[in-house]
Scaffold this motif. Structure first.
Motif, PDB file in Angstrom:
ATOM      1  N   ILE A 139      -0.769   5.821  18.312  1.00 33.20           N
ATOM      2  CA  ILE A 139      -0.954   6.103  16.892  1.00 33.20           C
ATOM      3  C   ILE A 139       0.228   6.958  16.429  1.00 33.20           C
ATOM      4  O   ILE A 139       0.434   8.056  16.945  1.00 33.20           O
ATOM      5  CB  ILE A 139      -2.279   6.862  16.633  1.00 33.20           C
ATOM      6  N   VAL A 140       1.018   6.441  15.495  1.00 33.30           N
ATOM      7  CA  VAL A 140       2.204   7.180  15.046  1.00 33.30           C
ATOM      8  C   VAL A 140       2.096   7.625  13.583  1.00 33.30           C
ATOM      9  O   VAL A 140       2.991   8.280  13.070  1.00 33.30           O
ATOM     10  CB  VAL A 140       3.509   6.366  15.272  1.00 33.30           C
ATOM     11  N   GLY A 141       0.992   7.265  12.932  1.00 35.91           N
ATOM     12  CA  GLY A 141       0.782   7.737  11.562  1.00 35.91           C
ATOM     13  C   GLY A 141      -0.666   7.544  11.157  1.00 35.91           C
ATOM     14  O   GLY A 141      -1.276   6.530  11.497  1.00 35.91           O
ATOM     15  N   VAL A 142      -1.217   8.557  10.494  1.00 35.04           N
ATOM     16  CA  VAL A 142      -2.566   8.454   9.923  1.00 35.04           C
ATOM     17  C   VAL A 142      -2.521   9.163   8.582  1.00 35.04           C
ATOM     18  O   VAL A 142      -2.069  10.301   8.510  1.00 35.04           O
ATOM     19  CB  VAL A 142      -3.640   9.146  10.799  1.00 35.04           C
ATOM     20  N   ARG A 143      -2.946   8.488   7.549  1.00 31.24           N
ATOM     21  CA  ARG A 143      -3.027   9.158   6.237  1.00 31.24           C
ATOM     22  C   ARG A 143      -4.201   8.559   5.462  1.00 31.24           C
ATOM     23  O   ARG A 143      -4.647   7.449   5.756  1.00 31.24           O
ATOM     24  CB  ARG A 143      -1.723   8.972   5.441  1.00 31.24           C
ATOM     25  N   ASP A 144      -4.672   9.314   4.472  1.00 29.89           N
ATOM     26  CA  ASP A 144      -5.716   8.777   3.602  1.00 29.89           C
ATOM     27  C   ASP A 144      -5.137   7.646   2.762  1.00 29.89           C
ATOM     28  O   ASP A 144      -3.999   7.727   2.287  1.00 29.89           O
ATOM     29  CB  ASP A 144      -6.240   9.881   2.672  1.00 29.89           C
ATOM     30  N   ALA A 145      -5.910   6.591   2.588  1.00 28.32           N
ATOM     31  CA  ALA A 145      -5.471   5.486   1.736  1.00 28.32           C
ATOM     32  C   ALA A 145      -5.547   5.899   0.277  1.00 28.32           C
ATOM     33  O   ALA A 145      -6.338   6.780  -0.095  1.00 28.32           O
ATOM     34  CB  ALA A 145      -6.369   4.263   1.978  1.00 28.32           C
ATOM     35  N   THR A 146      -4.741   5.268  -0.556  1.00 29.34           N
ATOM     36  CA  THR A 146      -4.835   5.510  -2.000  1.00 29.34           C
ATOM     37  C   THR A 146      -6.000   4.692  -2.566  1.00 29.34           C
ATOM     38  O   THR A 146      -6.512   3.768  -1.923  1.00 29.34           O
ATOM     39  CB  THR A 146      -3.534   5.066  -2.707  1.00 29.34           C
ATOM     40  N   GLU A 147      -6.405   5.051  -3.783  1.00 35.37           N
ATOM     41  CA  GLU A 147      -7.467   4.288  -4.455  1.00 35.37           C
ATOM     42  C   GLU A 147      -7.103   2.809  -4.521  1.00 35.37           C
ATOM     43  O   GLU A 147      -7.944   1.939  -4.311  1.00 35.37           O
ATOM     44  CB  GLU A 147      -7.650   4.811  -5.897  1.00 35.37           C
ATOM     45  N   GLU A 148      -5.813   2.555  -4.833  1.00 39.86           N
ATOM     46  CA  GLU A 148      -5.378   1.166  -4.992  1.00 39.86           C
ATOM     47  C   GLU A 148      -5.452   0.409  -3.661  1.00 39.86           C
ATOM     48  O   GLU A 148      -5.880  -0.740  -3.610  1.00 39.86           O
ATOM     49  CB  GLU A 148      -3.948   1.115  -5.546  1.00 39.86           C
ATOM     50  N   GLU A 149      -5.060   1.076  -2.588  1.00 37.98           N
ATOM     51  CA  GLU A 149      -5.133   0.432  -1.274  1.00 37.98           C
ATOM     52  C   GLU A 149      -6.578   0.114  -0.899  1.00 37.98           C
ATOM     53  O   GLU A 149      -6.882  -0.969  -0.381  1.00 37.98           O
ATOM     54  CB  GLU A 149      -4.490   1.338  -0.211  1.00 37.98           C
ATOM     55  N   LEU A 150      -7.491   1.063  -1.184  1.00 34.44           N
ATOM     56  CA  LEU A 150      -8.906   0.838  -0.872  1.00 34.44           C
ATOM     57  C   LEU A 150      -9.449  -0.335  -1.673  1.00 34.44           C
ATOM     58  O   LEU A 150     -10.193  -1.167  -1.172  1.00 34.44           O
ATOM     59  CB  LEU A 150      -9.722   2.102  -1.177  1.00 34.44           C
ATOM     60  N   GLU A 151      -9.027  -0.400  -2.942  1.00 34.65           N
ATOM     61  CA  GLU A 151      -9.453  -1.480  -3.817  1.00 34.65           C
ATOM     62  C   GLU A 151      -8.956  -2.835  -3.314  1.00 34.65           C
ATOM     63  O   GLU A 151      -9.673  -3.824  -3.325  1.00 34.65           O
ATOM     64  CB  GLU A 151      -8.884  -1.205  -5.210  1.00 34.65           C
ATOM     65  N   HIS A 152      -7.689  -2.853  -2.842  1.00 33.21           N
ATOM     66  CA  HIS A 152      -7.083  -4.105  -2.373  1.00 33.21           C
ATOM     67  C   HIS A 152      -7.499  -4.468  -0.948  1.00 33.21           C
ATOM     68  O   HIS A 152      -7.366  -5.615  -0.531  1.00 33.21           O
ATOM     69  CB  HIS A 152      -5.556  -4.000  -2.413  1.00 33.21           C
ATOM     70  N   GLY A 153      -7.945  -3.481  -0.176  1.00 32.44           N
ATOM     71  CA  GLY A 153      -8.339  -3.763   1.196  1.00 32.44           C
ATOM     72  C   GLY A 153      -7.183  -3.908   2.160  1.00 32.44           C
ATOM     73  O   GLY A 153      -7.317  -4.526   3.216  1.00 32.44           O
ATOM     74  N   HIS A 154      -6.015  -3.335   1.818  1.00 32.51           N
ATOM     75  CA  HIS A 154      -4.866  -3.335   2.737  1.00 32.51           C
ATOM     76  C   HIS A 154      -3.917  -2.202   2.357  1.00 32.51           C
ATOM     77  O   HIS A 154      -4.052  -1.619   1.282  1.00 32.51           O
ATOM     78  CB  HIS A 154      -4.134  -4.691   2.732  1.00 32.51           C
ATOM     79  N   SER A 155      -2.994  -1.904   3.267  1.00 29.62           N
ATOM     80  CA  SER A 155      -2.067  -0.807   3.008  1.00 29.62           C
ATOM     81  C   SER A 155      -0.893  -1.292   2.171  1.00 29.62           C
ATOM     82  O   SER A 155      -0.573  -2.476   2.168  1.00 29.62           O
ATOM     83  CB  SER A 155      -1.555  -0.228   4.323  1.00 29.62           C
ATOM     84  N   HIS A 156      -0.295  -0.354   1.453  1.00 30.13           N
ATOM     85  CA  HIS A 156       0.899  -0.643   0.667  1.00 30.13           C
ATOM     86  C   HIS A 156       2.048   0.196   1.210  1.00 30.13           C
ATOM     87  O   HIS A 156       1.871   1.365   1.514  1.00 30.13           O
ATOM     88  CB  HIS A 156       0.700  -0.262  -0.799  1.00 30.13           C
ATOM     89  N   ASN A 157       3.212  -0.400   1.337  1.00 31.04           N
ATOM     90  CA  ASN A 157       4.400   0.381   1.670  1.00 31.04           C
ATOM     91  C   ASN A 157       5.603  -0.318   1.075  1.00 31.04           C
ATOM     92  O   ASN A 157       5.458  -1.304   0.335  1.00 31.04           O
ATOM     93  CB  ASN A 157       4.547   0.583   3.188  1.00 31.04           C
ATOM     94  N   GLU A 158       6.795   0.162   1.403  1.00 31.35           N
ATOM     95  CA  GLU A 158       7.985  -0.406   0.764  1.00 31.35           C
ATOM     96  C   GLU A 158       8.225  -1.856   1.161  1.00 31.35           C
ATOM     97  O   GLU A 158       8.981  -2.565   0.526  1.00 31.35           O
ATOM     98  CB  GLU A 158       9.220   0.464   1.052  1.00 31.35           C
ATOM     99  N   HIS A 159       7.554  -2.298   2.233  1.00 31.01           N
ATOM    100  CA  HIS A 159       7.731  -3.679   2.685  1.00 31.01           C
ATOM    101  C   HIS A 159       6.676  -4.616   2.098  1.00 31.01           C
ATOM    102  O   HIS A 159       6.701  -5.807   2.325  1.00 31.01           O
ATOM    103  CB  HIS A 159       7.658  -3.767   4.224  1.00 31.01           C
ATOM    104  N   HIS A 160       5.713  -4.036   1.411  1.00 33.72           N
ATOM    105  CA  HIS A 160       4.596  -4.832   0.957  1.00 33.72           C
ATOM    106  C   HIS A 160       4.497  -4.721  -0.558  1.00 33.72           C
ATOM    107  O   HIS A 160       4.001  -3.737  -1.079  1.00 33.72           O
ATOM    108  CB  HIS A 160       3.301  -4.347   1.617  1.00 33.72           C
ATOM    109  N   HIS A 161       5.035  -5.689  -1.248  1.00 37.06           N
ATOM    110  CA  HIS A 161       4.941  -5.726  -2.699  1.00 37.06           C
ATOM    111  C   HIS A 161       4.164  -6.971  -3.061  1.00 37.06           C
ATOM    112  O   HIS A 161       4.293  -7.988  -2.413  1.00 37.06           O
ATOM    113  CB  HIS A 161       6.335  -5.840  -3.327  1.00 37.06           C
ATOM    114  N   HIS A 162       3.370  -6.863  -4.076  1.00 31.08           N
ATOM    115  CA  HIS A 162       2.736  -8.089  -4.543  1.00 31.08           C
ATOM    116  C   HIS A 162       2.336  -7.938  -5.981  1.00 31.08           C
ATOM    117  O   HIS A 162       2.358  -6.837  -6.541  1.00 31.08           O
ATOM    118  CB  HIS A 162       1.557  -8.490  -3.660  1.00 31.08           C
ATOM    119  N   GLU A 163       1.922  -9.012  -6.573  1.00 32.71           N
ATOM    120  CA  GLU A 163       1.639  -9.076  -7.990  1.00 32.71           C
ATOM    121  C   GLU A 163       0.521  -8.108  -8.411  1.00 32.71           C
ATOM    122  O   GLU A 163      -0.376  -7.844  -7.693  1.00 32.71           O
ATOM    123  CB  GLU A 163       1.286 -10.516  -8.402  1.00 32.71           C
TER     124      GLU A 163
END
Ligand code: ZN
Length: 163
Positions: A139-163
């Motif tokens: 495990i190299v990172g643990v953080r609370d998800a954002t509201e938007e991530e919880l709503e979408h059901g996946h993590s967001h980062n600079e590699h993950h952009h979507h509509e």
């Protein structure tokens, strides 16, 4: 934040090496760690279950049985096709992977499993179906998800952009 342990609703970054039949078949080595939302079914269930309570920097060896990984081999996923239905450019050899379209035009991957004279047996199982999966994880990172991530059901980062 360093006392966070993995639980539902957290975004986890994980380094991993996957062994199948004693061979390394996948690894995050040389790549970004795998990032996912815990509890959202982003990763295979047998691995996700083992992460609860792990803390930052912790390592673990996780053995996942086939049924908790990519499933058991489905005997109905083997289909015999006459050899003359294959385009001539496809080499008819055991192990060859090919893309097949079903009646709805949906593309599916299959592998040539057996050649019985003029009959070719295709295997539509996932290549890791029926296999025990052995992961070495960290495990190299643990953080609370954002509201938007919880709503979408996946993590967001600079590699993950979507509509
Ligand atoms: Zn999203």
């Amino acid at each position: 934040m360093s006392n966070l342990t993995v639980q539902d609703g957290q975004v986890v970054s994980m380094e991993y090496t996957l062994h199948v039949d004693g061979e390394i078949i996948d690894s995050s080595d040389g790549h970004e760690p795998l990032e996912f939302l815990q509890g959202a079914g982003n990763i295979i269930p047998g691995l996700e279950d083992e992460l609860y309570g792990m803390s930052l920097g912790e390592t673990k060896n996780v053995v996942v049985a086939a049924e908790e990984g990519y499933g058991e081999l489905d005997p109905d996923a083997f289909i015999d096709v006459p050899a003359d239905q294959f385009p001539p450019e496809i080499p008819l050899e055991v192990g060859i992977e090919l893309q097949v379209h079903d009646e709805n035009g949906q593309a599916m991957m299959a592998r040539i499993d057996q050649i019985n004279g003029e009959s070719i047996r295709l295997d539509f199982n996932h290549p890791l179906a029926g296999k025990e999966l052995v992961f070495d994880i960290k495990i190299v990172g643990v953080r609370d998800a954002t509201e938007e991530e919880l709503e979408h059901g996946h993590s967001h980062n600079e590699h993950h952009h979507h509509e």
